[in-house]
Write an enzyme that holds these catalytic residues in place. Structure first.
Site, PDB file in Angstrom:
ATOM      1  N   CYS A 114       0.814  -1.225   0.000  1.00 33.75           N
ATOM      2  CA  CYS A 114       0.000   0.000   0.000  1.00 33.75           C
ATOM      3  C   CYS A 114       0.845   1.272   0.000  1.00 33.75           C
ATOM      4  O   CYS A 114       0.339   2.345  -0.321  1.00 33.75           O
ATOM      5  CB  CYS A 114      -0.958  -0.008   1.185  1.00 33.75           C
ATOM      6  SG  CYS A 114      -2.148  -1.346   1.094  1.00 33.75           S
ATOM      7  N   HIS A 251      -3.245   7.597   1.684  1.00 35.97           N
ATOM      8  CA  HIS A 251      -3.600   6.246   1.235  1.00 35.97           C
ATOM      9  C   HIS A 251      -4.993   5.947   1.782  1.00 35.97           C
ATOM     10  O   HIS A 251      -5.315   6.266   2.930  1.00 35.97           O
ATOM     11  CB  HIS A 251      -2.587   5.235   1.759  1.00 35.97           C
ATOM     12  CG  HIS A 251      -3.034   3.820   1.586  1.00 35.97           C
ATOM     13  ND1 HIS A 251      -3.487   3.347   0.380  1.00 35.97           N
ATOM     14  CD2 HIS A 251      -3.143   2.793   2.467  1.00 35.97           C
ATOM     15  CE1 HIS A 251      -3.842   2.077   0.526  1.00 35.97           C
ATOM     16  NE2 HIS A 251      -3.640   1.714   1.778  1.00 35.97           N
ATOM     17  N   ASN A 281      -9.861  -0.004  -0.586  1.00 40.17           N
ATOM     18  CA  ASN A 281      -8.405   0.117  -0.567  1.00 40.17           C
ATOM     19  C   ASN A 281      -7.841  -0.473  -1.854  1.00 40.17           C
ATOM     20  O   ASN A 281      -7.884  -1.690  -2.046  1.00 40.17           O
ATOM     21  CB  ASN A 281      -7.869  -0.627   0.666  1.00 40.17           C
ATOM     22  CG  ASN A 281      -6.367  -0.532   0.809  1.00 40.17           C
ATOM     23  OD1 ASN A 281      -5.670  -0.094  -0.108  1.00 40.17           O
ATOM     24  ND2 ASN A 281      -5.861  -0.956   1.952  1.00 40.17           N
TER      25      ASN A 281
HETATM   26  N1  ACO Z   1     -18.590  -8.155   8.597  1.00 43.33           N
HETATM   27  C1  ACO Z   1     -19.106  -8.406   9.816  1.00 43.33           C
HETATM   28  N2  ACO Z   1     -18.353  -8.729  10.883  1.00 43.33           N
HETATM   29  C2  ACO Z   1     -17.027  -8.799  10.701  1.00 43.33           C
HETATM   30  C3  ACO Z   1     -16.420  -8.554   9.447  1.00 43.33           C
HETATM   31  C4  ACO Z   1     -17.271  -8.223   8.372  1.00 43.33           C
HETATM   32  N3  ACO Z   1     -16.795  -7.951   7.142  1.00 43.33           N
HETATM   33  N4  ACO Z   1     -15.090  -8.707   9.582  1.00 43.33           N
HETATM   34  C5  ACO Z   1     -14.854  -9.035  10.851  1.00 43.33           C
HETATM   35  N5  ACO Z   1     -16.022  -9.097  11.543  1.00 43.33           N
HETATM   36  C6  ACO Z   1     -16.229  -9.418  12.940  1.00 43.33           C
HETATM   37  C7  ACO Z   1     -15.104 -10.232  13.528  1.00 43.33           C
HETATM   38  O1  ACO Z   1     -15.287 -11.604  13.260  1.00 43.33           O
HETATM   39  C8  ACO Z   1     -15.251  -9.919  14.994  1.00 43.33           C
HETATM   40  O2  ACO Z   1     -16.284 -10.693  15.527  1.00 43.33           O
HETATM   41  P1  ACO Z   1     -16.148 -11.341  16.990  1.00 43.33           P
HETATM   42  O3  ACO Z   1     -16.026 -10.166  17.911  1.00 43.33           O
HETATM   43  O4  ACO Z   1     -17.406 -12.111  17.120  1.00 43.33           O
HETATM   44  O5  ACO Z   1     -14.909 -12.168  16.951  1.00 43.33           O
HETATM   45  C9  ACO Z   1     -15.721  -8.474  15.017  1.00 43.33           C
HETATM   46  O6  ACO Z   1     -16.244  -8.216  13.698  1.00 43.33           O
HETATM   47  C10 ACO Z   1     -14.619  -7.478  15.318  1.00 43.33           C
HETATM   48  O7  ACO Z   1     -13.492  -7.782  14.496  1.00 43.33           O
HETATM   49  P2  ACO Z   1     -12.191  -6.920  14.554  1.00 43.33           P
HETATM   50  O8  ACO Z   1     -11.219  -7.450  13.555  1.00 43.33           O
HETATM   51  O9  ACO Z   1     -11.723  -6.789  15.954  1.00 43.33           O
HETATM   52  O10 ACO Z   1     -12.767  -5.510  14.074  1.00 43.33           O
HETATM   53  P3  ACO Z   1     -12.057  -4.129  14.040  1.00 43.33           P
HETATM   54  O11 ACO Z   1     -12.865  -3.128  14.756  1.00 43.33           O
HETATM   55  O12 ACO Z   1     -10.602  -4.212  14.370  1.00 43.33           O
HETATM   56  O13 ACO Z   1     -12.172  -3.743  12.499  1.00 43.33           O
HETATM   57  C11 ACO Z   1     -10.841  -3.671  10.487  1.00 43.33           C
HETATM   58  C12 ACO Z   1     -11.549  -4.551  11.512  1.00 43.33           C
HETATM   59  C13 ACO Z   1     -11.878  -2.845   9.760  1.00 43.33           C
HETATM   60  C14 ACO Z   1     -10.104  -4.584   9.520  1.00 43.33           C
HETATM   61  C15 ACO Z   1      -9.853  -2.735  11.225  1.00 43.33           C
HETATM   62  O14 ACO Z   1      -9.053  -3.459  12.103  1.00 43.33           O
HETATM   63  C16 ACO Z   1      -8.975  -1.995  10.269  1.00 43.33           C
HETATM   64  O15 ACO Z   1      -9.431  -1.194   9.484  1.00 43.33           O
HETATM   65  N6  ACO Z   1      -7.652  -2.210  10.312  1.00 43.33           N
HETATM   66  C17 ACO Z   1      -6.744  -1.606   9.387  1.00 43.33           C
HETATM   67  C18 ACO Z   1      -6.478  -2.606   8.327  1.00 43.33           C
HETATM   68  C19 ACO Z   1      -6.266  -2.015   6.996  1.00 43.33           C
HETATM   69  O16 ACO Z   1      -6.710  -0.938   6.662  1.00 43.33           O
HETATM   70  N7  ACO Z   1      -5.563  -2.764   6.183  1.00 43.33           N
HETATM   71  C20 ACO Z   1      -5.350  -2.389   4.833  1.00 43.33           C
HETATM   72  C21 ACO Z   1      -3.995  -2.719   4.390  1.00 43.33           C
HETATM   73  S1  ACO Z   1      -2.789  -1.834   5.261  1.00 43.33           S
HETATM   74  C22 ACO Z   1      -3.093  -0.307   4.991  1.00 43.33           C
HETATM   75  O17 ACO Z   1      -3.470   0.021   3.910  1.00 43.33           O
HETATM   76  C23 ACO Z   1      -2.877   0.685   6.058  1.00 43.33           C
END
Ligand code: ACO
Length: 324
Positions: A114, A251, A281
């Site tokens: 990214c 980004h 993304n």
């Molecule tokens: N739909 C519904 N529920 C979901 C989904 C979905 N698509 N995905 C995960 N969940 C659930 C999980 O299973 C979990 O359930 P549980 O509590 O029963 O176990 C719950 O939602 C919470 O999951 P988390 O992973 O803890 O959710 P979080 O609040 O951390 O959000 C996310 C996840 C959106 C991926 C966040 O961590 C994030 O944005 N991180 C940055 C990652 C990123 O942007 N990566 C891109 C590449 S790197 C970059 O470009 C910077």
């Protein structure tokens, strides 16, 4: 007199097919609400069967050359940032070179996930500063849809396909922060974070392309801290303050990360270019896609100071300051 690179043109391309959150909710256990609340993403573009990263890159490059009023034959170097190349080798940049009809100079890929566009811009800008190239096409192009595990709801909802490109041209100047062009680029990586974001395949390991794997929380935590550091370094290096920034073109991974950056800089939301809601993304393509959108709709005006920042797998991260 210092040599620096001016952005002479930019262009972008998105595949025709749009996949909404509601479309995804038909095949995996997710909802529009969950995706919008956690990420700000509403829809993404997905490449058609037989439409490759190089196809998207060529379209973005063509548009950038058109805006610059330049022919491909005038380009000295193509740097293509991608983590989803058409093939393991040769570089996708060489496929783009052939398709554009460019028969001289050099073309190669840069791989920083990214952060790819910031890395590509840094490489290109340094070629220009060193006098080794006068005109460089910098492309960010990705088809992440091909490396997603479409059964993994925690990752497959986050990404989209697309491409963006800029044409850099060397100009003479006094090197000050008030002059137009790329003011600075700062690059970083810390390979110890491999396991937080990687693809579980490759030619030397499994022999397959593999799928993206991510610890979202870990990525989120590092993204905010690391990008903030890279922004401070960029501003300090140019004797600038957050108040000097006209546009944040970040980004586009997650609206919450973007908003955290804007808040830290005390930038109102009207000064932040956001495309993550419609593009998701697109990895290395996200910054040039956002930049081109804001140039096309005339938000960005000549002389404006643009701050770009990114973080990606590796981890890699970085920042760039550009006077438009
Ligand atoms: N739909 C519904 N529920 C979901 C989904 C979905 N698509 N995905 C995960 N969940 C659930 C999980 O299973 C979990 O359930 P549980 O509590 O029963 O176990 C719950 O939602 C919470 O999951 P988390 O992973 O803890 O959710 P979080 O609040 O951390 O959000 C996310 C996840 C959106 C991926 C966040 O961590 C994030 O944005 N991180 C940055 C990652 C990123 O942007 N990566 C891109 C590449 S790197 C970059 O470009 C910077």
């Amino acid at each position: 007199m210092a040599h620096r690179s001016l952005v002479a043109g930019c262009g972008s391309y998105l595949p025709a097919r749009v996949v909404t959150n509601a479309d995804l909710a038909k095949t995996i256990d997710t909802s529009d609400d969950w995706i919008v609340q956690r990420t700000g993403i509403r829809e993404r573009h997905v490449a058609a069967e037989g439409e490759y990263t190089s196809d998207l890159a060529v379209k973005a490059a063509d548009a950038a050359l058109r805006m610059a009023g330049m022919a491909a034959s005038e380009i000295d170097l193509i740097v293509c940032a991608t983590s989803t190349p058409d093939e393991t080798f040769p570089a996708t940049a060489t496929r783009v070179q052939a398709r554009l009809g460019m028969t001289r100079g050099a073309a190669f890929d840069v791989q920083a996930v990214c952060s790819g566009f910031i890395y590509g811009l840094a490489v290109a800008d340094n070629f220009v500063r060193a006098g080794q190239a006068e005109t460089v096409l910098v492309i960010g192009a990705e088809t992440f849809s091909r490396i997603l595990d479409w059964q993994d709801r925690s990752t497959c909802v986050l990404f989209g396909d697309g491409a963006g490109a800029v044409v850099l041209r060397g100009v003479e100047g006094n090197g000050g922060a008030k002059e137009r062009g790329v003011l600075s680029t700062h690059l970083y990586s810390d390979g110890r974070h491999h396991d937080a974001l990687y693809v579980d395949g490759g030619p030397s390991t499994t022999g397959t392309a593999g799928h993206l794997r991510m610890d979202g929380r870990e990525v989120f935590r590092h993204a905010v801290v690391r990008m903030a550091e890279a922004i401070d370094t960029a501003l300090d290096a140019n004797g600038l303050n957050p108040g000097d920034i006209d546009w944040l073109v970040p980004h586009q991974a997650n609206l919450r990360i973007i908003e955290a950056m804007a808040k830290r800089l005390n930038l109102p939301s009207e000064r932040v270019v956001v495309t993550v809601d419609r593009h998701a993304n697109t990895s290395a393509a996200s910054i040039p896609l956002a930049l081109c959108e804001a140039v096309r709709d005339e938000r960005i005006q000549q002389g404006d100071l643009i701050l770009m920042e990114a973080m990606g797998g590796g981890f890699t991260w970085g920042s760039a300051l550009l006077r438009w």
